[in-house]
Design a protein around this motif. Structure first.
Motif, short mmCIF file in Angstrom:
data_model
loop_
_atom_site.label_atom_id
_atom_site.label_comp_id
_atom_site.label_asym_id
_atom_site.label_seq_id
_atom_site.Cartn_x
_atom_site.Cartn_y
_atom_site.Cartn_z
N PHE A 20 0.98 -1.18 -0.15
CA PHE A 20 0.07 0.00 -0.04
C PHE A 20 0.81 1.30 -0.08
O PHE A 20 1.82 1.16 0.62
CB PHE A 20 -0.80 0.11 1.09
CG PHE A 20 -1.97 -1.09 1.35
CD1 PHE A 20 -2.05 -2.19 0.69
CD2 PHE A 20 -3.04 -0.64 2.27
CE1 PHE A 20 -2.88 -2.94 0.67
CE2 PHE A 20 -4.25 -1.46 2.37
CZ PHE A 20 -4.13 -2.79 1.47
N ASP A 21 0.61 2.14 -1.00
CA ASP A 21 1.22 3.37 -0.79
C ASP A 21 0.35 4.67 -0.52
O ASP A 21 -0.41 5.08 -1.48
CB ASP A 21 1.73 3.70 -2.11
CG ASP A 21 2.77 4.84 -2.38
OD1 ASP A 21 3.41 5.43 -1.43
OD2 ASP A 21 3.25 4.95 -3.67
N ALA A 22 0.33 4.97 0.66
CA ALA A 22 -0.76 5.91 1.25
C ALA A 22 -0.11 7.41 1.39
O ALA A 22 1.21 7.57 1.54
CB ALA A 22 -1.12 5.49 2.52
N GLU A 23 -1.03 8.27 1.04
CA GLU A 23 -0.61 9.64 1.53
C GLU A 23 -0.38 10.17 2.91
O GLU A 23 -1.17 9.75 3.71
CB GLU A 23 -1.71 10.87 0.48
CG GLU A 23 -1.63 10.90 -0.66
CD GLU A 23 -2.33 12.12 -0.98
OE1 GLU A 23 -2.63 13.02 -0.25
OE2 GLU A 23 -2.94 11.72 -2.13
N PRO A 24 0.56 10.63 3.28
CA PRO A 24 0.84 11.06 4.45
C PRO A 24 -0.26 11.98 5.17
O PRO A 24 -0.83 13.06 4.14
CB PRO A 24 2.24 11.60 4.57
CG PRO A 24 3.06 11.22 3.64
CD PRO A 24 1.84 11.06 2.33
N ARG A 25 -0.73 12.22 6.29
CA ARG A 25 -1.50 13.02 6.95
C ARG A 25 -0.91 13.55 7.83
O ARG A 25 0.44 13.53 8.37
CB ARG A 25 -2.74 12.25 7.32
CG ARG A 25 -3.54 11.16 6.38
CD ARG A 25 -4.17 11.75 5.30
NE ARG A 25 -4.58 10.81 4.46
CZ ARG A 25 -5.80 10.11 4.47
NH1 ARG A 25 -6.54 10.46 5.17
NH2 ARG A 25 -6.14 8.95 3.67
N SER A 26 -1.62 14.56 8.75
CA SER A 26 -1.00 15.19 9.89
C SER A 26 -2.03 15.35 11.10
O SER A 26 -3.14 15.14 10.71
CB SER A 26 -0.49 16.71 9.39
OG SER A 26 -1.48 17.48 9.07
N LEU A 27 -1.60 15.58 12.22
CA LEU A 27 -2.35 15.80 13.20
C LEU A 27 -2.42 17.11 13.71
O LEU A 27 -1.27 17.92 13.57
CB LEU A 27 -1.55 14.92 14.69
CG LEU A 27 -1.89 13.36 14.65
CD1 LEU A 27 -1.08 13.05 15.96
CD2 LEU A 27 -2.93 12.89 14.45
N PRO A 28 -3.58 17.74 14.08
CA PRO A 28 -4.94 16.94 14.22
C PRO A 28 -5.43 16.48 13.07
O PRO A 28 -5.13 17.07 11.81
CB PRO A 28 -5.83 18.08 14.90
CG PRO A 28 -5.32 19.30 14.54
CD PRO A 28 -3.79 19.20 14.20
N TYR A 29 -5.91 15.39 12.99
CA TYR A 29 -6.59 14.63 11.88
C TYR A 29 -8.23 14.34 12.25
O TYR A 29 -8.62 13.89 13.18
CB TYR A 29 -6.04 13.28 11.77
CG TYR A 29 -6.57 12.11 10.86
CD1 TYR A 29 -6.48 12.41 9.57
CD2 TYR A 29 -7.23 10.81 11.26
CE1 TYR A 29 -6.94 11.61 8.49
CE2 TYR A 29 -8.09 10.31 10.22
CZ TYR A 29 -7.68 10.36 8.94
OH TYR A 29 -8.19 9.68 8.32
N GLU A 30 -8.97 14.68 11.06
CA GLU A 30 -10.30 14.57 11.26
C GLU A 30 -10.72 13.24 10.55
O GLU A 30 -10.53 12.59 9.49
CB GLU A 30 -10.71 15.71 10.36
CG GLU A 30 -12.36 15.51 10.59
CD GLU A 30 -13.14 16.89 9.89
OE1 GLU A 30 -13.92 16.72 8.93
OE2 GLU A 30 -12.72 17.85 10.13
N CYS A 31 -11.54 12.40 11.52
CA CYS A 31 -11.93 10.90 11.00
C CYS A 31 -13.43 10.89 11.24
O CYS A 31 -14.14 11.22 12.34
CB CYS A 31 -11.06 9.79 12.10
SG CYS A 31 -11.17 8.22 11.71
N ASP A 32 -13.89 10.38 10.14
CA ASP A 32 -15.40 10.26 10.01
C ASP A 32 -15.82 8.61 9.40
O ASP A 32 -16.97 8.46 9.12
CB ASP A 32 -16.00 11.46 9.22
CG ASP A 32 -15.69 11.15 7.82
OD1 ASP A 32 -14.84 10.61 7.28
OD2 ASP A 32 -16.26 12.11 6.73
#
Length: 162
Positions: free
Chosen positions: A57-69
């Motif tokens: 899997f090659d996923a884009e990095p995210r950052s905190l704070p992170y919104e999860c739904d």
């Protein structure tokens, strides 16, 4: 919006949801002419049917704070995420509450840690916090749908614990 603090990932804290894949203080066995320590059997793979497969899997990095739904689960098999670089990632999990996710929890891995979700564990999507977001994923390969998704009416925010 509900805020959840992402705690450091530990084997004890993550135990209800799966296995932490990391080096032990000492290897179980020394192999390869004394040049390699084997840390043996670090996760339990569990499949109703089908077979174990390894994908990248090659996923884009995210950052905190992170919104999860959105949380998902795989009712027919466990799923392991093993980073292919020494970077951290966010792990969001929730217990099952009558077929829906219960109260979400969040963890941040340390470099060198991977995880294996137990079969049927509600979890967030793959969320690397640094580049590259390249992971080896070991999960069930077989017939039939092995994915359930749950979209929250209101997203929750995950922030660092410090």
């Amino acid at each position: 919006m509900t805020e959840i603090k992402a705690l450091p990932l530990t084997a004890e804290g993550f135990a209800p949801f799966g296995d932490v894949i990391e080096l032990r203080p000492q290897p179980d066995k020394i192999i390869n002419q004394g040049k390699c320590g084997r840390h043996h059997d670090l996760a339990t793979l569990d499949f109703s049917d089908g077979r174990a497969g390894i994908s990248l899997f090659d996923a884009e990095p995210r950052s905190l704070p992170y919104e999860c739904d959105l949380l998902e689960r795989h009712p027919d098999g466990s799923q392991a995420f093993i980073p292919m670089s020494l970077t951290s990632f966010l792990v969001v999990v929730a217990p099952d509450a009558n077929g829906k996710p219960g109260e979400p929890q969040a963890f941040v891995t340390s470099a060198g840690q991977g995880i294996n979700f137990h079969k049927g564990t509600w979890h967030g999507v793959l969320t690397p916090l640094e580049a590259p977001g390249l992971f080896a994923v070991v999960d069930r390969i077989g017939d039939g749908a092995n994915l359930e998704e749950y979209e929250f009416e209101e997203a929750f925010i995950i922030s660092p614990s410090n």
